[in-house]
Design an enzyme around this catalytic site. Structure first.
Site, PDB file in Angstrom:
ATOM      1  N   PRO A   9      -9.818   3.519   1.138  1.00  0.00           N
ATOM      2  CA  PRO A   9     -10.986   3.344   1.996  1.00  0.00           C
ATOM      3  C   PRO A   9     -10.821   3.910   3.401  1.00  0.00           C
ATOM      4  O   PRO A   9      -9.749   3.836   3.996  1.00  0.00           O
ATOM      5  CB  PRO A   9     -11.179   1.825   2.058  1.00  0.00           C
ATOM      6  N   ASN A  10     -11.929   4.481   3.864  1.00  0.00           N
ATOM      7  CA  ASN A  10     -12.073   5.034   5.221  1.00  0.00           C
ATOM      8  C   ASN A  10     -11.321   6.339   5.449  1.00  0.00           C
ATOM      9  O   ASN A  10     -11.476   6.963   6.497  1.00  0.00           O
ATOM     10  CB  ASN A  10     -11.670   3.995   6.296  1.00  0.00           C
ATOM     11  N   ARG A  17     -12.242   9.294  12.604  1.00  0.00           N
ATOM     12  CA  ARG A  17     -11.781   7.915  12.642  1.00  0.00           C
ATOM     13  C   ARG A  17     -10.484   7.798  13.447  1.00  0.00           C
ATOM     14  O   ARG A  17      -9.453   8.376  13.060  1.00  0.00           O
ATOM     15  CB  ARG A  17     -11.509   7.515  11.184  1.00  0.00           C
ATOM     16  N   TYR A  22      -4.803   8.776  13.575  1.00  0.00           N
ATOM     17  CA  TYR A  22      -4.815   9.500  12.304  1.00  0.00           C
ATOM     18  C   TYR A  22      -4.978  11.015  12.428  1.00  0.00           C
ATOM     19  O   TYR A  22      -4.973  11.718  11.421  1.00  0.00           O
ATOM     20  CB  TYR A  22      -5.917   8.930  11.395  1.00  0.00           C
ATOM     21  N   ASN A  74      -2.250   6.905  -1.096  1.00  0.00           N
ATOM     22  CA  ASN A  74      -2.451   6.285   0.213  1.00  0.00           C
ATOM     23  C   ASN A  74      -3.578   5.271  -0.011  1.00  0.00           C
ATOM     24  O   ASN A  74      -4.766   5.633   0.000  1.00  0.00           O
ATOM     25  CB  ASN A  74      -2.854   7.315   1.275  1.00  0.00           C
ATOM     26  N   ALA A  77      -6.289   0.542   3.684  1.00  0.00           N
ATOM     27  CA  ALA A  77      -6.284  -0.905   3.969  1.00  0.00           C
ATOM     28  C   ALA A  77      -5.952  -1.751   2.735  1.00  0.00           C
ATOM     29  O   ALA A  77      -5.398  -2.855   2.857  1.00  0.00           O
ATOM     30  CB  ALA A  77      -7.628  -1.327   4.542  1.00  0.00           C
ATOM     31  N   GLU A  98       4.147   5.968  -2.488  1.00  0.00           N
ATOM     32  CA  GLU A  98       3.169   5.421  -1.534  1.00  0.00           C
ATOM     33  C   GLU A  98       3.298   6.197  -0.228  1.00  0.00           C
ATOM     34  O   GLU A  98       4.428   6.428   0.230  1.00  0.00           O
ATOM     35  CB  GLU A  98       3.492   3.943  -1.293  1.00  0.00           C
ATOM     36  N   HIS A 100       1.536   6.954   3.902  1.00  0.00           N
ATOM     37  CA  HIS A 100       0.621   6.635   4.992  1.00  0.00           C
ATOM     38  C   HIS A 100       0.753   7.706   6.056  1.00  0.00           C
ATOM     39  O   HIS A 100       1.855   8.222   6.290  1.00  0.00           O
ATOM     40  CB  HIS A 100       0.947   5.267   5.609  1.00  0.00           C
ATOM     41  N   ARG A 107       3.087  -0.748  13.656  1.00  0.00           N
ATOM     42  CA  ARG A 107       1.719  -1.131  14.027  1.00  0.00           C
ATOM     43  C   ARG A 107       1.539  -2.659  13.967  1.00  0.00           C
ATOM     44  O   ARG A 107       2.511  -3.392  14.042  1.00  0.00           O
ATOM     45  CB  ARG A 107       0.736  -0.373  13.130  1.00  0.00           C
TER      46      ARG A 107
END
Ligand code: DQA
Length: 148
Positions: A9-10, A17, A22, A74, A77, A98, A100, A107
């Site tokens: 998502p996003n 964004r 990012y 990825n 969220a 995985e 990111h 973070r």
């Protein structure tokens, strides 16, 4: 060699964004960079993005018949919340990485826990677009050499 990349998502709004976190590149830009890298390495790469948890689960389930040699995900969220994605990843037996864009361990506390990590071979995070490239390189080695 066939690799599937799933984005959560996003990530469809990359570029617009939170660019300070990012970066300025859109998902389309990133996919182009990754595709070019894969072309040089003779890797067939396919991209899927969804904002919907169930659609991501459905896409992961499709990998059960091993049409792909590896999965890079990825989960955005959903990384921090989704038992459904963890369970789906546990079902499929191909190598899984995985990734990111950001370093989730630097973070907010809620991002420092990944529910899906237990189901993957390894994690790459914090390198922006390069996280995808490093994951492709790692995956192609894992597939070629069978290092798991
Ligand atoms: C992300 C990190 C997640 O915490 C966040 O929810 C995202 C993107 C990353 O690529 O850095 O959407 O997965």
């Amino acid at each position: 060699m066939k690799i599937q990349i799933i984005n959560g998502p996003n990530l469809n709004l990359l570029g617009k964004r939170e660019p300070d976190i990012y970066g300025n590149q859109s998902l389309e830009d990133i996919n182009k960079i990754v595709s070019q890298h894969c072309d040089h390495k003779n890797i067939q790469v396919t991209f899927f993005q969804s904002n919907v948890e169930g659609e991501i689960v459905n896409e992961i389930q499709k990998l059960i018949d091993k049409k792909f040699d590896g999965l890079i995900i990825n989960a955005a969220a959903f990384t921090h919340t989704s038992v459904a994605i963890l369970d789906a990843l546990n079902i499929i037996k191909i190598p899984k990485i995985e990734i990111h864009l950001s370093n989730i361990y630097r973070r907010e506390e809620f991002r420092q826990k990944s529910l899906i990590s237990k189901a993957v071979d390894g994690i790459i995070c914090g390198f922006g677009v390069e996280s995808y490239i490093y994951a492709i390189d790692a995956m192609s080695k894992i597939i070629k050499n069978g290092i798991r």
